[in-house]
Design an enzyme around this catalytic site. Structure first.
Site, mmCIF file in Angstrom:
data_model
loop_
_atom_site.group_PDB
_atom_site.id
_atom_site.type_symbol
_atom_site.label_atom_id
_atom_site.label_comp_id
_atom_site.label_asym_id
_atom_site.label_seq_id
_atom_site.Cartn_x
_atom_site.Cartn_y
_atom_site.Cartn_z
ATOM 1 N N SER A 119 40.446 47.105 35.327
ATOM 2 C CA SER A 119 41.522 46.119 35.424
ATOM 3 C C SER A 119 42.734 46.507 34.585
ATOM 4 C CB SER A 119 41.013 44.745 34.974
ATOM 5 O OG SER A 119 40.527 44.799 33.650
ATOM 6 N N HIS A 140 40.766 47.685 42.310
ATOM 7 C CA HIS A 140 40.637 46.564 41.398
ATOM 8 C C HIS A 140 40.377 45.288 42.190
ATOM 9 C CE1 HIS A 140 42.567 43.694 38.257
ATOM 10 N NE2 HIS A 140 41.252 43.735 38.137
ATOM 11 N N GLU A 152 43.683 45.436 44.485
ATOM 12 C CA GLU A 152 44.757 46.339 44.094
ATOM 13 C C GLU A 152 44.246 47.768 44.267
ATOM 14 O OE1 GLU A 152 47.499 44.172 40.746
ATOM 15 O OE2 GLU A 152 45.562 44.954 40.068
ATOM 16 N N ASN A 190 47.353 41.789 36.415
ATOM 17 C CA ASN A 190 47.048 41.625 34.993
ATOM 18 C C ASN A 190 48.257 41.867 34.103
ATOM 19 O OD1 ASN A 190 44.451 40.748 35.253
ATOM 20 N ND2 ASN A 190 43.535 42.765 35.053
#
Length: 283
Positions: A119, A140, A152, A190
């Site tokens: 992540s 991800h 992702e 994130n």
């Protein structure tokens, strides 16, 4: 290439979720972890998740049984020899991930894709330790994997076009929406989300408002489906802290300094839902 078999390394929250969606999509899955106990726990979790999908009418019992039959477990990395893709889903620890990725590459075929579910860690840095970095990519997924649609797809500097195309196609087969992202700390979600969560901890630590009211304010005022502190508990406070530490190191900007309260809760072992106690307590 058409991906028919997947190896998932790590049977924890993310790994068993990825194994579940892969098996439901028709892939044969090898789930790897360090102990039989960890594997049994992971399979029990995904079995319960599949049962809830049957109860909600999302899949039927036959599809559930077929998915479970496609999953086999092992503690032996040699079982990955014939997979088309191996997805590392270990905890956010650079040294651990590097060790696992080297171990994966030592057993998979030359044409196999190797992916990481990290992540926050640089995909380019992870690719650099491999002999075939052009076959490496970031995938991800988001927690809970069976429910959240985004993947992702992070392209390392070394990733070739064929690997990117194959992983985007696989993501769609898994029922997900792939978003292609250039390698950068935290990628997209994130990079925006975790600093916001960290700021919520500062607001809580400063006594500006209670945890309940902070979460209610963001749900009602920003139209978020879940408050940032409750989301931190769902993600895992240790994961949030790890991401902030990566940001601080990679960007060199003090705006990514982790809130001391977040760090203290992690030190106390209050990691969120997985330990039944984080910002909130759970039954």
């Amino acid at each position: 290439m058409t991906i028919r078999t997947a190896g998932i390394i790590g049977a924890g929250t993310m790994g068993n979720g990825i194994a579940q969606v892969a098996a439901v999509a028709g892939l044969d899955v090898v789930l790897i972890d360090v102990s039989n106990a960890a594997l049994e726990k992971g399979v029990a979790t995904l079995t319960g998740s599949l049962a809830r999908l049957v109860e909600k009418g999302k899949i039927d019992a036959a599809a559930r049984d077929a998915a479970l039959a496609r999953i086999r477990t092992s503690t032996d990395y040699a079982q990955l020899a014939d997979v088309d893709i191996a997805i590392e889903a270990a905890t956010e620890n650079l040294d651990l991930k590097l060790r696992i990725l080297r171990q994966i590459e030592s057993v998979v075929g030359a044409d196999a894709i190797v992916a990481s579910n990290t992540s926050s860690i640089s995909i380019t840095a992870l690719a650099a330790v491999l002999d075939r970095p052009e076959r490496f990519i970031g995938m991800h997924f988001f927690n809970p994997v069976p429910l959240l649609q985004l993947v992702e797809v992070i392209r390392a500097l070394q990733t070739n076009d064929a690997t990117l195309a194959a992983v985007r196609e696989l993501s769609e087969r898994l029922g997900k929406t792939p978003v292609t992202v250039r390698n950068a700390p935290g990628f997209v979600v994130n990079r925006i989300l975790v600093p916001m969560i960290n700021e919520a901890f500062f607001v809580l630590a400063e006594g500006t408002s209670t945890a309940e009211d902070i979460d209610a304010a963001m749900k009602l005022g920003a139209n978020h489906p879940i408050g940032p502190l409750a989301l931190a508990d769902l993600i895992g406070l240790d994961v949030c802290l790890s991401v902030m530490e990566v940001f601080l190191k990679d960007f060199g900007d003090t705006k990514y300094r982790a809130c001391p309260l977040l760090r203290e809760l992690v030190t106390a072992g209050r990691l969120g839902r997985k330990t039944k106690h984080g910002v909130y307590r759970y039954a």
